[in-house]
Design a protein around this motif. Structure first.
Motif, PDB file in Angstrom:
ATOM      1  N   ALA A  78      94.147   8.158  48.500  1.00  0.00           N
ATOM      2  CA  ALA A  78      93.009   9.007  48.861  1.00  0.00           C
ATOM      3  C   ALA A  78      92.694   8.796  50.335  1.00  0.00           C
ATOM      4  N   ILE A  79      92.001   9.762  50.908  1.00  0.00           N
ATOM      5  CA  ILE A  79      91.524   9.611  52.280  1.00  0.00           C
ATOM      6  C   ILE A  79      90.377   8.610  52.274  1.00  0.00           C
ATOM      7  N   THR A  80      90.398   7.675  53.225  1.00  0.00           N
ATOM      8  CA  THR A  80      89.341   6.670  53.306  1.00  0.00           C
ATOM      9  C   THR A  80      88.408   6.993  54.470  1.00  0.00           C
ATOM     10  N   GLU A  81      87.116   6.996  54.169  1.00  0.00           N
ATOM     11  CA  GLU A  81      86.092   7.306  55.174  1.00  0.00           C
ATOM     12  C   GLU A  81      85.047   6.201  55.200  1.00  0.00           C
ATOM     13  N   ALA A  82      84.860   5.601  56.362  1.00  0.00           N
ATOM     14  CA  ALA A  82      83.829   4.575  56.536  1.00  0.00           C
ATOM     15  C   ALA A  82      82.553   5.228  57.039  1.00  0.00           C
ATOM     16  N   SER A  83      81.414   4.732  56.508  1.00  0.00           N
ATOM     17  CA  SER A  83      80.133   5.318  56.894  1.00  0.00           C
ATOM     18  C   SER A  83      79.056   4.251  56.847  1.00  0.00           C
ATOM     19  N   GLY A  84      78.033   4.425  57.704  1.00  0.00           N
ATOM     20  CA  GLY A  84      76.884   3.536  57.653  1.00  0.00           C
ATOM     21  C   GLY A  84      76.688   2.712  58.908  1.00  0.00           C
ATOM     22  N   ARG A  85      75.640   3.070  59.672  1.00  0.00           N
ATOM     23  CA  ARG A  85      75.207   2.309  60.852  1.00  0.00           C
ATOM     24  C   ARG A  85      76.344   2.068  61.853  1.00  0.00           C
ATOM     25  N   THR A  97      81.192  -0.666  46.313  1.00  0.00           N
ATOM     26  CA  THR A  97      81.901  -1.912  46.005  1.00  0.00           C
ATOM     27  C   THR A  97      83.375  -1.630  45.766  1.00  0.00           C
ATOM     28  N   LEU A  98      84.165  -2.686  45.797  1.00  0.00           N
ATOM     29  CA  LEU A  98      85.601  -2.544  45.551  1.00  0.00           C
ATOM     30  C   LEU A  98      85.875  -2.223  44.083  1.00  0.00           C
ATOM     31  N   ASP A  99      85.028  -2.695  43.192  1.00  0.00           N
ATOM     32  CA  ASP A  99      85.176  -2.358  41.775  1.00  0.00           C
ATOM     33  C   ASP A  99      84.977  -0.858  41.548  1.00  0.00           C
ATOM     34  N   GLN A 100      83.963  -0.315  42.212  1.00  0.00           N
ATOM     35  CA  GLN A 100      83.745   1.131  42.123  1.00  0.00           C
ATOM     36  C   GLN A 100      84.945   1.891  42.688  1.00  0.00           C
ATOM     37  N   LEU A 101      85.485   1.378  43.780  1.00  0.00           N
ATOM     38  CA  LEU A 101      86.639   2.024  44.405  1.00  0.00           C
ATOM     39  C   LEU A 101      87.811   2.112  43.430  1.00  0.00           C
ATOM     40  N   GLU A 102      88.090   1.009  42.739  1.00  0.00           N
ATOM     41  CA  GLU A 102      89.189   0.986  41.766  1.00  0.00           C
ATOM     42  C   GLU A 102      88.982   2.053  40.704  1.00  0.00           C
ATOM     43  N   GLU A 103      87.757   2.173  40.215  1.00  0.00           N
ATOM     44  CA  GLU A 103      87.459   3.150  39.174  1.00  0.00           C
ATOM     45  C   GLU A 103      87.638   4.571  39.682  1.00  0.00           C
ATOM     46  N   VAL A 104      87.142   4.840  40.882  1.00  0.00           N
ATOM     47  CA  VAL A 104      87.227   6.181  41.462  1.00  0.00           C
ATOM     48  C   VAL A 104      88.682   6.575  41.712  1.00  0.00           C
ATOM     49  N   LEU A 105      89.468   5.657  42.215  1.00  0.00           N
ATOM     50  CA  LEU A 105      90.875   5.953  42.476  1.00  0.00           C
ATOM     51  C   LEU A 105      91.616   6.264  41.180  1.00  0.00           C
ATOM     52  N   ALA A 106      91.296   5.542  40.133  1.00  0.00           N
ATOM     53  CA  ALA A 106      91.936   5.781  38.840  1.00  0.00           C
ATOM     54  C   ALA A 106      91.618   7.162  38.298  1.00  0.00           C
ATOM     55  N   LEU A 107      90.472   7.706  38.709  1.00  0.00           N
ATOM     56  CA  LEU A 107      90.052   9.023  38.241  1.00  0.00           C
ATOM     57  C   LEU A 107      90.543  10.148  39.153  1.00  0.00           C
ATOM     58  N   GLY A 108      91.230   9.791  40.232  1.00  0.00           N
ATOM     59  CA  GLY A 108      91.900  10.792  41.048  1.00  0.00           C
ATOM     60  C   GLY A 108      91.074  11.498  42.092  1.00  0.00           C
ATOM     61  N   VAL A 124      90.907   2.569  58.237  1.00  0.00           N
ATOM     62  CA  VAL A 124      90.358   3.764  57.586  1.00  0.00           C
ATOM     63  C   VAL A 124      90.812   5.025  58.310  1.00  0.00           C
ATOM     64  N   ASP A 125      90.808   6.122  57.575  1.00  0.00           N
ATOM     65  CA  ASP A 125      91.235   7.399  58.156  1.00  0.00           C
ATOM     66  C   ASP A 125      90.134   8.055  58.971  1.00  0.00           C
ATOM     67  N   HIS A 176      90.508  25.228  42.750  1.00  0.00           N
ATOM     68  CA  HIS A 176      91.669  24.392  43.096  1.00  0.00           C
ATOM     69  C   HIS A 176      91.737  24.063  44.588  1.00  0.00           C
ATOM     70  N   MET A 177      90.988  24.796  45.415  1.00  0.00           N
ATOM     71  CA  MET A 177      91.008  24.552  46.859  1.00  0.00           C
ATOM     72  C   MET A 177      89.948  23.542  47.307  1.00  0.00           C
ATOM     73  N   VAL A 178      89.077  23.144  46.411  1.00  0.00           N
ATOM     74  CA  VAL A 178      87.950  22.292  46.792  1.00  0.00           C
ATOM     75  C   VAL A 178      88.284  20.812  46.599  1.00  0.00           C
ATOM     76  N   LYS A 179      88.105  20.037  47.655  1.00  0.00           N
ATOM     77  CA  LYS A 179      88.336  18.601  47.601  1.00  0.00           C
ATOM     78  C   LYS A 179      87.136  17.887  46.980  1.00  0.00           C
ATOM     79  N   VAL A 180      87.421  16.747  46.347  1.00  0.00           N
ATOM     80  CA  VAL A 180      86.364  15.929  45.757  1.00  0.00           C
ATOM     81  C   VAL A 180      86.366  14.553  46.405  1.00  0.00           C
ATOM     82  N   GLU A 181      85.230  14.203  47.008  1.00  0.00           N
ATOM     83  CA  GLU A 181      85.052  12.885  47.616  1.00  0.00           C
ATOM     84  C   GLU A 181      83.946  12.154  46.857  1.00  0.00           C
TER      85      GLU A 181
END
Length: 283
Positions: free
Chosen positions: A239-246, A203-214, A260-261, A193-198
């Motif tokens: 959810a916490i938003t993290e930008a990554s890449g170059r 894509t934005l479509d993937q984002l919608e799906e991931v957010l729906a799954l909590g 982004v956070d 219960h203490m472990v976060k899941v990121e």
């Protein structure tokens, strides 16, 4: 905020190993031949360029392990901004020990100060935005604790320290698990219960799906600033938003402006140039 020091026990084995590597099978042939036994000396650690200091405790330990009679007087502690010519610390004691430990001490100090300096440059670039600069697991094998400490010295924050303190589901995990839902459900069932899941999304479509799954956090991988802004809008604090890449110092402001956070940056640990620091004796 004051920078808490690392416990010595966390890095003493690293420093010992580095000294053993340098001393080899016969010790310091040059210093033992040239410098008289017991000759007292004081040398100064001086910045040769502007930067941020990190790693003084590590350098001090290198000197003490070679000769316990050596002491360091710190003028500019870890986290300090220094300019060319600024004295960071003075180190005094038997000259043999000072010169024998010099390279090992400087290797750690210059490397860690380079990471702190690189971190500070990006932190400054995103000033005025809420985004925090965080490091990654792209660290030198064996030096992760020290390199992540140097990131903190530069004003940044740390992402997970290893594979065991958070769950980060990436594209290969999703592919092998058979999809996002399966990957997240398995992660939730496995994690305490203490472990976060990121979850990493492209894509934005993937984002919608991931957010729906909590998911607790989303890693927005290689998205342009406009797409990042839309992702932040869609996430709406769920959810916490993290930008990554170059990410570079030049691109970081626009990324931060998206709202982004977090902005994760790998090169501040794996490719940061050293900070040039001199170690000089004046009779």
């Amino acid at each position: 905020m004051e920078l808490p020091p690392l416990p010595t026990v966390m890095f003493e084995p690293l420093v010992r190993a580095a000294l053993v590597e340098d001393l080899g099978r016969a010790g310091d042939l040059t210093t033992d031949a040239v410098v008289p036994v017991g000759f007292p000396a004081e040398l100064t650690l001086t910045a040769r360029q502007q930067g941020v200091v990190a790693g003084l405790d590590v350098a001090a330990l290198a000197f003490r392990l070679v000769d316990p009679a050596i002491s360091m007087q710190v003028e500019r502690p870890d986290g300090s901004v220094v300019g060319a010519g600024d004295v960071i610390a003075s180190v005094s004691g038997p000259a043999r020990g000072l010169l024998t430990a010099e390279r090992t001490a400087l290797n750690f100090l210059c490397h860690l100060s380079g990471i702190a300096t690189a971190t500070a440059s990006i932190v400054e670039a995103v000033k005025g935005h809420k985004a925090q600069i965080v490091c990654t697991r792209k660290t030198t094998p064996g030096l992760r604790a020290l390199e992540k400490y140097a990131v903190r010295a530069g004003g940044g924050s740390n992402h997970r320290f290893g594979l065991d303190d958070a769950i980060l589901i990436k594209d290969n995990h999703i592919a092998i698990a058979g999809g996002v839902r399966s990957a997240i459900e398995r992660a939730r069932a496995h994690a305490g219960h203490m472990v976060k899941v990121e979850v990493e999304v492209d894509t934005l479509d993937q984002l919608e799906e991931v957010l729906a799954l909590g998911a607790d956090a989303v890693l927005l991988d290689n998205m342009a600033p406009a797409q990042l802004a839309r992702a932040v809008e869609i996430t709406a604090g769920r959810a916490i938003t993290e930008a990554s890449g170059r990410v570079t110092r030049e691109t970081a402001p626009a990324i931060a402006a998206s709202g982004v956070d977090l902005i994760s940056v790998g090169w501040i640990t794996h490719s940061a140039p050293v900070l040039d620091i001199g170690f000089d004796y004046s009779p």
